[in-house]
Design an enzyme around this catalytic site. Structure first.
Site, mmCIF file in Angstrom:
data_model
loop_
_atom_site.group_PDB
_atom_site.id
_atom_site.type_symbol
_atom_site.label_atom_id
_atom_site.label_comp_id
_atom_site.label_asym_id
_atom_site.label_seq_id
_atom_site.Cartn_x
_atom_site.Cartn_y
_atom_site.Cartn_z
ATOM 1 C CG ASP A 160 -2.396 -41.905 10.901
ATOM 2 O OD1 ASP A 160 -1.985 -42.597 11.846
ATOM 3 O OD2 ASP A 160 -2.770 -42.400 9.825
ATOM 4 C CB ALA A 161 -4.620 -37.324 14.902
#
Length: 371
Positions: A160-161
């Protein structure tokens, strides 16, 4: 019996959408739907339509992802009211990023700040972001990428980062011309990709915990997680010179993912919550799927993906997403906050799903003739 039950579930979902997946897409209709979704979300900005107990903070990653799409819609809208709504959020929060200095999630809102700076040319909109990112460059995290090691999320050790923070670095590079931002981002992105990317499947694991995990006998590749990455790649490449080595690096990953994604799209038009487990996850999920529509349409619009090969997937995907929008403008079937395949419901939504949908619409609009 179990397989039969899944089959009938899929049939019910398909028959309830009310949309023909061969339906012609018209830019005027795309824009009207985007406005309806954007207006509903602004009106229900503090609404509790998922499993959380209180509204998200305006600077939380959930809203940061909404703003990424809302900025794209604001640029298409017929007036500046959406830009003004976003600007008010920045002003009320003194243009600060969220609480955690190193955590990628708390950088997400910086993407919106930089886009507003591009419109309004006000240095105070980006000053705190530049100051914080300069600090991070000169005080880089020394943690390793393994899950649950000390301060492990001070680096990008979950997929997600790669949507949340890297595009901010790329945007800072573009607006300042200072290569240090690009160099830092590229180094960290490569480390994350070397750690999380499955070369056999051309997909990203959510984090280390899923490397050896199987779900009904299939590897676990979370749809929204890979959606975060795919959209993040696009948002990075938008800031880079297409002739540069950095662009070529991101483009290579993007093309591999794009080829995989059209091979595993469901017949209904969405992507399964567990990308390789369609049989076990027949319920639609609109946040990850919207990001795929966004990224694939972008590739066609930029002459990267062959239109004949990829446009049918975009068309089917967009029509599916629209079919899950209520008359009032709420995007349904958004999986609640999580880290793995799960459940979604027609009456549950989340702000990041709206952001993904608006991003998708911005490219679908161009693809079908909108200006």
């Amino acid at each position: 019996m179990k397989l039969l039950r899944h089959f009938f579930t899929a049939i019910i979902i398909f028959s309830c959408t009310g949309t023909s997946f061969s339906q012609k897409i018209k830019p005027k209709k795309v824009k009207e739907t985007m406005q309806r979704v954007a207006d509903w979300q602004i009106e229900h900005f503090d609404g509790l339509y998922s499993d959380h107990k209180k509204p998200h903070h305006p600077l939380d990653w959930t809203n940061g992802a909404l703003y990424v799409g809302m900025v794209k819609w604001a640029a298409m809208a017929d007036n500046d009211s959406y830009f003004e709504w976003l600007k008010k959020i920045g002003e009320e929060n003194a243009w600060q990023l969220y609480r955690r200095k190193y955590h990628a999630d708390d950088h997400t809102v910086g993407q919106m700040y930089i886009e507003l700076y591009r419109k309004y040319k006000d240095e105070k909109m980006i000053a705190p972001t530049k100051e914080q990112f300069n600090f991070l460059m000169y005080h880089p995290s020394q943690s390793i990428l393994n899950w649950a090691t000390p301060y492990h999320q001070d680096r990008w050790n979950w997929c997600d980062a790669l949507f949340m923070s890297p595009p901010v670095w790329a945007k800072l590079y573009k607006i300042t011309g200072e290569k240090k931002y690009l160099d830092f981002m590229l180094s960290e992105f490569k480390a994350s990709t070397d750690f999380l990317f499955d070369k056999e499947e051309s997909l990203y694991y959510r984090d280390e915990r899923y490397f050896d995990k199987l779900d009904n006998g299939t590897k676990v590749f979370w749809s929204r997680g890979n959606g975060w990455v795919f959209a993040g790649l696009v948002n990075i490449m938008n800031e880079l010179d297409p002739q540069s080595e950095a662009y070529a690096y991101f483009l290579d990953i993007y093309k591999k993912m794009a080829e995989k994604l059209i091979a595993i799209q469901t017949s209904e038009g969405h992507w399964a919550m567990s990308l390789l487990g369609q049989e076990f996850y027949p319920t639609p999920e609109t946040s990850g799927s919207s990001f795929y529509v966004y990224g694939l349409a972008w590739g066609i619009n930029n002459g990267i993906l062959d239109k004949k090969t990829y446009e049918p997937a975009v068309k089917k995907g967009w029509n599916a997403m629209v079919s899950y929008v209520t008359k009032d403008g709420m995007l349904g079937y958004v999986q609640p906050i999580g880290a793995a395949p799960g459940k979604a419901w027609p009456d549950k939504t989340e702000v990041y799903g709206t952001g993904a949908f608006l991003s998708a619409g911005s490219e679908v609009y161009k693809l079908y003739g909108g200006e």
